[in-house]
Motif scaffolding. Structure first.
Motif, PDB file in Angstrom:
ATOM      1  N   LEU A  52     -23.303  -3.817  -1.597  1.00 22.15           N
ATOM      2  CA  LEU A  52     -24.244  -4.899  -1.890  1.00 22.15           C
ATOM      3  C   LEU A  52     -24.213  -6.021  -0.849  1.00 22.15           C
ATOM      4  O   LEU A  52     -24.738  -7.107  -1.072  1.00 22.15           O
ATOM      5  N   ALA A  53     -23.621  -5.736   0.306  1.00 24.98           N
ATOM      6  CA  ALA A  53     -23.689  -6.630   1.459  1.00 24.98           C
ATOM      7  C   ALA A  53     -24.728  -6.009   2.390  1.00 24.98           C
ATOM      8  O   ALA A  53     -24.444  -5.042   3.079  1.00 24.98           O
ATOM      9  N   MET A  54     -25.935  -6.530   2.361  1.00 27.49           N
ATOM     10  CA  MET A  54     -27.065  -5.855   3.008  1.00 27.49           C
ATOM     11  C   MET A  54     -27.455  -6.531   4.331  1.00 27.49           C
ATOM     12  O   MET A  54     -27.540  -7.744   4.415  1.00 27.49           O
ATOM     13  N   ILE A  55     -27.692  -5.675   5.313  1.00 31.09           N
ATOM     14  CA  ILE A  55     -28.050  -6.083   6.678  1.00 31.09           C
ATOM     15  C   ILE A  55     -29.520  -5.758   6.944  1.00 31.09           C
ATOM     16  O   ILE A  55     -30.004  -4.701   6.534  1.00 31.09           O
ATOM     17  N   ALA A  56     -30.176  -6.646   7.670  1.00 30.71           N
ATOM     18  CA  ALA A  56     -31.497  -6.355   8.243  1.00 30.71           C
ATOM     19  C   ALA A  56     -31.290  -6.269   9.750  1.00 30.71           C
ATOM     20  O   ALA A  56     -30.772  -7.202  10.370  1.00 30.71           O
ATOM     21  N   GLU A  57     -31.697  -5.143  10.307  1.00 30.05           N
ATOM     22  CA  GLU A  57     -31.508  -4.888  11.736  1.00 30.05           C
ATOM     23  C   GLU A  57     -32.883  -4.676  12.366  1.00 30.05           C
ATOM     24  O   GLU A  57     -33.684  -3.894  11.868  1.00 30.05           O
ATOM     25  N   TYR A  58     -33.143  -5.369  13.474  1.00 32.38           N
ATOM     26  CA  TYR A  58     -34.417  -5.252  14.159  1.00 32.38           C
ATOM     27  C   TYR A  58     -34.137  -5.016  15.633  1.00 32.38           C
ATOM     28  O   TYR A  58     -33.468  -5.827  16.278  1.00 32.38           O
ATOM     29  N   GLY A  59     -34.617  -3.898  16.148  1.00 32.65           N
ATOM     30  CA  GLY A  59     -34.375  -3.576  17.552  1.00 32.65           C
ATOM     31  C   GLY A  59     -32.890  -3.447  17.872  1.00 32.65           C
ATOM     32  O   GLY A  59     -32.460  -3.810  18.968  1.00 32.65           O
ATOM     33  N   GLY A  60     -32.102  -2.973  16.910  1.00 32.76           N
ATOM     34  CA  GLY A  60     -30.674  -2.817  17.110  1.00 32.76           C
ATOM     35  C   GLY A  60     -29.864  -4.086  16.924  1.00 32.76           C
ATOM     36  O   GLY A  60     -28.644  -4.070  17.030  1.00 32.76           O
ATOM     37  N   GLU A  61     -30.522  -5.203  16.627  1.00 34.99           N
ATOM     38  CA  GLU A  61     -29.853  -6.491  16.452  1.00 34.99           C
ATOM     39  C   GLU A  61     -29.813  -6.856  14.969  1.00 34.99           C
ATOM     40  O   GLU A  61     -30.818  -6.747  14.265  1.00 34.99           O
ATOM     41  N   VAL A  62     -28.653  -7.311  14.492  1.00 31.98           N
ATOM     42  CA  VAL A  62     -28.555  -7.812  13.119  1.00 31.98           C
ATOM     43  C   VAL A  62     -29.284  -9.150  13.078  1.00 31.98           C
ATOM     44  O   VAL A  62     -28.924 -10.095  13.784  1.00 31.98           O
ATOM     45  N   VAL A  63     -30.344  -9.209  12.258  1.00 35.72           N
ATOM     46  CA  VAL A  63     -31.168 -10.416  12.191  1.00 35.72           C
ATOM     47  C   VAL A  63     -31.229 -11.019  10.790  1.00 35.72           C
ATOM     48  O   VAL A  63     -31.738 -12.120  10.614  1.00 35.72           O
ATOM     49  N   GLY A  64     -30.712 -10.301   9.792  1.00 39.40           N
ATOM     50  CA  GLY A  64     -30.766 -10.822   8.437  1.00 39.40           C
ATOM     51  C   GLY A  64     -29.610 -10.323   7.601  1.00 39.40           C
ATOM     52  O   GLY A  64     -28.987  -9.299   7.916  1.00 39.40           O
ATOM     53  N   TYR A  65     -29.343 -11.051   6.527  1.00 40.18           N
ATOM     54  CA  TYR A  65     -28.203 -10.740   5.674  1.00 40.18           C
ATOM     55  C   TYR A  65     -28.464 -11.239   4.266  1.00 40.18           C
ATOM     56  O   TYR A  65     -28.987 -12.350   4.079  1.00 40.18           O
ATOM     57  N   ALA A  66     -28.125 -10.430   3.284  1.00 39.55           N
ATOM     58  CA  ALA A  66     -28.159 -10.844   1.884  1.00 39.55           C
ATOM     59  C   ALA A  66     -26.930 -10.264   1.205  1.00 39.55           C
ATOM     60  O   ALA A  66     -26.649  -9.073   1.336  1.00 39.55           O
ATOM     61  N   LEU A  67     -26.205 -11.106   0.490  1.00 33.47           N
ATOM     62  CA  LEU A  67     -24.952 -10.698  -0.118  1.00 33.47           C
ATOM     63  C   LEU A  67     -24.994 -10.881  -1.630  1.00 33.47           C
ATOM     64  O   LEU A  67     -25.397 -11.938  -2.126  1.00 33.47           O
ATOM     65  N   LEU A  68     -24.588  -9.839  -2.335  1.00 33.63           N
ATOM     66  CA  LEU A  68     -24.385  -9.908  -3.784  1.00 33.63           C
ATOM     67  C   LEU A  68     -22.905  -9.656  -4.041  1.00 33.63           C
ATOM     68  O   LEU A  68     -22.356  -8.651  -3.567  1.00 33.63           O
ATOM     69  N   THR A  69     -22.257 -10.572  -4.758  1.00 31.58           N
ATOM     70  CA  THR A  69     -20.845 -10.415  -5.085  1.00 31.58           C
ATOM     71  C   THR A  69     -20.638 -10.600  -6.583  1.00 31.58           C
ATOM     72  O   THR A  69     -21.494 -11.148  -7.289  1.00 31.58           O
ATOM     73  N   ARG A  70     -19.499 -10.157  -7.039  1.00 29.53           N
ATOM     74  CA  ARG A  70     -19.178 -10.159  -8.469  1.00 29.53           C
ATOM     75  C   ARG A  70     -18.888 -11.565  -8.983  1.00 29.53           C
ATOM     76  O   ARG A  70     -18.139 -12.320  -8.360  1.00 29.53           O
ATOM     77  N   VAL A  71     -19.504 -11.893 -10.095  1.00 29.27           N
ATOM     78  CA  VAL A  71     -19.184 -13.060 -10.900  1.00 29.27           C
ATOM     79  C   VAL A  71     -18.999 -12.564 -12.327  1.00 29.27           C
ATOM     80  O   VAL A  71     -19.267 -11.398 -12.623  1.00 29.27           O
ATOM     81  N   ARG A  72     -18.554 -13.418 -13.204  1.00 33.07           N
ATOM     82  CA  ARG A  72     -18.372 -13.050 -14.617  1.00 33.07           C
ATOM     83  C   ARG A  72     -19.080 -14.070 -15.490  1.00 33.07           C
ATOM     84  O   ARG A  72     -19.089 -15.263 -15.182  1.00 33.07           O
ATOM     85  N   VAL A  73     -19.654 -13.583 -16.575  1.00 32.08           N
ATOM     86  CA  VAL A  73     -20.257 -14.464 -17.562  1.00 32.08           C
ATOM     87  C   VAL A  73     -19.318 -14.498 -18.759  1.00 32.08           C
ATOM     88  O   VAL A  73     -19.000 -13.452 -19.330  1.00 32.08           O
ATOM     89  N   LYS A  74     -18.862 -15.708 -19.106  1.00 30.27           N
ATOM     90  CA  LYS A  74     -18.033 -15.883 -20.305  1.00 30.27           C
ATOM     91  C   LYS A  74     -18.974 -15.877 -21.500  1.00 30.27           C
ATOM     92  O   LYS A  74     -19.611 -16.876 -21.799  1.00 30.27           O
ATOM     93  N   SER A  75     -19.065 -14.747 -22.154  1.00 28.99           N
ATOM     94  CA  SER A  75     -19.959 -14.626 -23.302  1.00 28.99           C
ATOM     95  C   SER A  75     -19.137 -14.582 -24.582  1.00 28.99           C
ATOM     96  O   SER A  75     -17.909 -14.477 -24.546  1.00 28.99           O
TER      97      SER A  75
END
Length: 181
Positions: A52-75
């Motif tokens: 869930l650590a996602m890269i956007a690559e354009y022309g072989g260059e890393v140009v974007g990034y979006a990260l999803l990491t674990r959290v917890r909901v105290k329910s």
């Protein structure tokens, strides 16, 4: 024709990701934006989910990034796993051409495939609304950022099965690296 390639982050991507984050979050008052350290600390934590650590690559260059990491909901039923989106970054020279939208959607799609149900984010409501995010407080979710109102947002991902439980409500607990941002 050069196309955008979306993929999970690999071991060789740490340097390019650091450069994208540093450029996207550059401020004159700090040498290294806190988002850089956040990602580096999250990589070494239990919150890290490599797919869930996602890269956007354009022309072989890393140009974007979006990260999803674990959290917890105290329910009421006890801690329930959820995800936090962020940071999201696009290299300044590739902003406003859709790379950010593409890399965020790729991360959300990957989370859906893994059976995840809930994602929270703190960010621009106009931007995140396009993915389906809405006010987290209206979904019964609180956090240290609840008082900010509209920027505190959540998204319920499509369930893997029709008998999936409803998304949790309660306090969202972030891993310790988030306290430094």
């Amino acid at each position: 024709m050069t196309t955008l390639r979306l993929r999970p982050e690999g071991p060789a991507d740490a340097g390019p990701v650091r450069r994208v984050l540093a450029a996207a979050f550059a401020r004159p008052d700090v040498a290294t934006p806190p988002e850089v350290g956040l990602v580096e600390e999250l990589r070494d934590s239990d919150a890290w989910i490599a797919e869930l650590a996602m890269i956007a690559e354009y022309g072989g260059e890393v140009v974007g990034y979006a990260l999803l990491t674990r959290v917890r909901v105290k329910s009421d039923a006890g801690p329930v796993p959820a995800l936090a989106l962020g940071p999201v970054a696009v290299a300044p020279h590739r902003q406003r051409v859709g790379h950010g939208t593409a890399v965020v959607q790729a991360a959300l799609d990957a989370a859906t495939e893994l059976g995840e149900r809930l994602v929270v984010v703190l960010g621009n409501p106009a931007y995140y609304r396009r993915f389906g995010f809405g006010r987290a407080d209206r979904m019964g979710l609180t956090s240290p950022w609840s008082g900010l109102g509209e920027p505190w947002q959540a998204l319920v991902l499509p369930p893997a099965t029709s008998d999936a439980a409803p998304p949790p409500q309660g306090e969202v607990v972030f891993p310790s690296p988030w306290s430094k941002v």
